[in-house]
Write a protein that holds these residues in place. Structure first.
Motif, mmCIF file in Angstrom:
data_model
loop_
_atom_site.group_PDB
_atom_site.id
_atom_site.type_symbol
_atom_site.label_atom_id
_atom_site.label_comp_id
_atom_site.label_asym_id
_atom_site.label_seq_id
_atom_site.Cartn_x
_atom_site.Cartn_y
_atom_site.Cartn_z
ATOM 1 N N HIS A 168 0.832 -1.204 0.000
ATOM 2 C CA HIS A 168 0.000 0.000 0.000
ATOM 3 C C HIS A 168 0.868 1.257 0.000
ATOM 4 N N GLY A 169 1.971 1.220 0.747
ATOM 5 C CA GLY A 169 2.875 2.361 0.761
ATOM 6 C C GLY A 169 3.488 2.626 -0.606
ATOM 7 N N ARG A 170 3.803 1.567 -1.339
ATOM 8 C CA ARG A 170 4.327 1.750 -2.690
ATOM 9 C C ARG A 170 3.253 2.288 -3.629
ATOM 10 N N GLU A 171 2.025 1.835 -3.458
ATOM 11 C CA GLU A 171 0.938 2.312 -4.312
ATOM 12 C C GLU A 171 0.703 3.812 -4.131
ATOM 13 N N MET A 172 0.778 4.284 -2.892
ATOM 14 C CA MET A 172 0.536 5.707 -2.640
ATOM 15 C C MET A 172 1.819 6.540 -2.697
ATOM 16 N N GLU A 173 2.953 5.888 -3.082
ATOM 17 C CA GLU A 173 4.243 6.582 -3.211
ATOM 18 C C GLU A 173 4.591 7.306 -1.907
ATOM 19 N N LEU A 174 4.768 6.519 -0.867
ATOM 20 C CA LEU A 174 4.954 7.068 0.471
ATOM 21 C C LEU A 174 6.181 7.973 0.561
ATOM 22 N N MET A 175 7.322 7.505 0.056
ATOM 23 C CA MET A 175 8.530 8.327 0.153
ATOM 24 C C MET A 175 8.402 9.595 -0.678
ATOM 25 N N HIS A 176 7.771 9.491 -1.840
ATOM 26 C CA HIS A 176 7.557 10.681 -2.671
ATOM 27 C C HIS A 176 6.705 11.705 -1.931
ATOM 28 N N ARG A 177 5.677 11.236 -1.248
ATOM 29 C CA ARG A 177 4.809 12.156 -0.508
ATOM 30 C C ARG A 177 5.543 12.748 0.695
ATOM 31 N N ALA A 178 6.415 11.968 1.329
ATOM 32 C CA ALA A 178 7.189 12.500 2.441
ATOM 33 C C ALA A 178 8.132 13.611 1.979
ATOM 34 N N MET A 179 8.741 13.418 0.809
ATOM 35 C CA MET A 179 9.626 14.455 0.276
ATOM 36 C C MET A 179 8.833 15.690 -0.143
ATOM 37 N N GLY A 180 7.644 15.474 -0.702
ATOM 38 C CA GLY A 180 6.786 16.617 -1.015
ATOM 39 C C GLY A 180 6.338 17.355 0.235
ATOM 40 N N PHE A 181 6.064 16.612 1.296
ATOM 41 C CA PHE A 181 5.703 17.200 2.586
ATOM 42 C C PHE A 181 6.827 18.113 3.067
ATOM 43 N N ALA A 182 8.068 17.638 2.972
ATOM 44 C CA ALA A 182 9.210 18.427 3.437
ATOM 45 C C ALA A 182 9.413 19.673 2.580
ATOM 46 N N ALA A 183 9.312 19.497 1.254
ATOM 47 C CA ALA A 183 9.531 20.642 0.368
ATOM 48 C C ALA A 183 8.456 21.703 0.559
ATOM 49 N N LEU A 184 7.190 21.284 0.573
ATOM 50 C CA LEU A 184 6.103 22.243 0.768
ATOM 51 C C LEU A 184 6.166 22.872 2.154
ATOM 52 N N GLY A 185 6.511 22.057 3.154
ATOM 53 C CA GLY A 185 6.604 22.594 4.502
ATOM 54 C C GLY A 185 7.657 23.673 4.621
ATOM 55 N N PHE A 186 8.808 23.447 3.987
ATOM 56 C CA PHE A 186 9.907 24.406 4.099
ATOM 57 C C PHE A 186 9.617 25.685 3.319
ATOM 58 N N VAL A 187 8.937 25.540 2.166
ATOM 59 C CA VAL A 187 8.726 26.697 1.291
ATOM 60 C C VAL A 187 7.449 27.457 1.650
ATOM 61 N N THR A 188 6.374 26.743 1.996
ATOM 62 C CA THR A 188 5.076 27.395 2.185
ATOM 63 C C THR A 188 4.677 27.570 3.644
ATOM 64 N N LEU A 189 5.041 26.599 4.497
ATOM 65 C CA LEU A 189 4.575 26.652 5.882
ATOM 66 C C LEU A 189 5.547 27.383 6.797
ATOM 67 N N VAL A 190 6.830 27.205 6.571
ATOM 68 C CA VAL A 190 7.829 27.799 7.467
ATOM 69 C C VAL A 190 7.716 29.322 7.543
ATOM 70 N N PRO A 191 7.558 30.057 6.404
ATOM 71 C CA PRO A 191 7.426 31.522 6.543
ATOM 72 C C PRO A 191 6.271 31.945 7.444
ATOM 73 N N LEU A 192 5.134 31.240 7.321
ATOM 74 C CA LEU A 192 3.996 31.583 8.172
ATOM 75 C C LEU A 192 4.292 31.294 9.634
ATOM 76 N N LEU A 193 4.900 30.157 9.901
ATOM 77 C CA LEU A 193 5.197 29.794 11.287
ATOM 78 C C LEU A 193 6.236 30.731 11.904
ATOM 79 N N ILE A 194 7.156 31.230 11.098
ATOM 80 C CA ILE A 194 8.155 32.172 11.620
ATOM 81 C C ILE A 194 7.468 33.433 12.134
ATOM 82 N N VAL A 195 6.512 33.938 11.360
ATOM 83 C CA VAL A 195 5.812 35.160 11.766
ATOM 84 C C VAL A 195 4.944 34.899 12.994
ATOM 85 N N VAL A 196 4.218 33.771 12.981
ATOM 86 C CA VAL A 196 3.344 33.460 14.117
ATOM 87 C C VAL A 196 4.163 33.273 15.390
ATOM 88 N N ALA A 197 5.279 32.562 15.280
ATOM 89 C CA ALA A 197 6.119 32.359 16.464
ATOM 90 C C ALA A 197 6.702 33.668 16.959
#
Length: 295
Positions: free
Chosen positions: A46-75
């Motif tokens: 099931h993990g291979r079907e949903m491309e688990l590692m690919h999604r984890a890397m996308g999570f990291a990339a999106l988190g660093f680019v889109t979420l981190v700036p917002l969290l910096i201001v909120v913090a």
């Protein structure tokens, strides 16, 4: 009789009999280690079907680019956590001393972050943060094999983003009361574990639009929190020395790579915990069906 000589009633009539046949691989007369091996194989597939590692890397990339700036201001705007967003990363990685300072040097000071932030930039950061929650929602939908939600369900992503920011603020506040007292570690631990469990449980239900019952989402939420605890211990053993060595060899870029690797680990635990919880729930349902009296 079938071609193999087995009686036709073994599979049972209709869809219910088919489900019992599929469940027998996990809860039939197989030895316990055989059932576990089959369950692990199904999770892996099931993990291979949903491309688990690919999604984890996308999570990291999106988190660093889109979420981190917002969290910096909120913090930076939070009156209870003077260390800013860097303090959250340091706590998550379990860093101290020089390695913690290397991470703090990556991000702006709270005063600088607030002075350079405008209403427009904050609104843009919020929109980008919603795209991060949309990626998390897609991952959960793939775990439960659900169709994508309608486009107008974006309000769920916005509420999920607000819940994430609120949870991080509460986790930061837990480090303020009763400092230098024996009760402080217990408060932080209870907030991290209890608050994390409630947050992941509620977030799954919210992003999936109530299409999965509460009880089915609990195992994955508990496993996600346990996996994050394991990741923190792993970070203390592996990422802390890597930050120092990479900072000496590659400078700031080396520290960024380690933080990004940690975010990949966070994304992997978030989706893998949900995946394992889904498999556990299916296993429990199969066992329940086998114990029901035959119709």
């Amino acid at each position: 009789m079938t071609m193999s000589g087995a009686p036709e009633r073994a599979a049972g009539p209709g869809p219910r009999g088919n489900r019992r046949t599929g469940a027998s691989a996990l809860t039939g007369p197989l030895p316990r280690h055989g059932a576990i091996r089959i369950a692990v194989h199904r999770i892996w597939r099931h993990g291979r079907e949903m491309e688990l590692m690919h999604r984890a890397m996308g999570f990291a990339a999106l988190g660093f680019v889109t979420l981190v700036p917002l969290l910096i201001v909120v913090a930076a705007a939070s009156p209870v956590h003077g260390a800013g967003f860097a303090g959250w990363v340091v706590d998550g990685l379990g860093l101290s001393g020089r390695s913690a300072q290397e991470v703090r040097d990556l991000f702006s000071s709270p005063t600088q972050a607030l002075s350079t932030t405008t209403a427009l930039s904050l609104a843009v950061a919020s929109v980008f943060g919603i795209s991060f929650m949309a990626a998390v929602q897609t991952g959960y939908e793939r775990v439960w094999r659900l169709p994508p939600a309608a486009w107008h369900a974006v309000w769920r992503q916005a509420i999920g983003l607000a819940g994430l920011v609120g949870f991080l603020l509460v986790a930061s506040w837990a480090g303020v009361p009763w400092q230098s007292s024996p009760a402080q570690p217990a408060l932080r631990l209870a907030t991290a574990l209890g608050g994390g469990l409630l947050f992941f449980w509620w977030t799954k239900w919210l992003l999936l639009g109530g299409r999965v019952p509460w009880r089915a989402l609990f195992p994955g939420s508990a496993l996600t929190v346990l996996a994050l605890v394991g990741l923190r211990f792993f970070s203390e053993l592996v990422f802390r020395p890597l930050i120092i060595s990479n900072a000496l060899s590659y400078g700031v870029i080396g520290t960024v790579l380690v933080v990004q690797s940690w975010l990949v680990g966070v994304g992997f635990t978030v989706f893998a915990g949900a995946l394992a919880g889904h498999a556990l729930w299916e296993h429990q349902q199969h066992r329940k069906e086998q114990t029901e009296p035959a119709e």
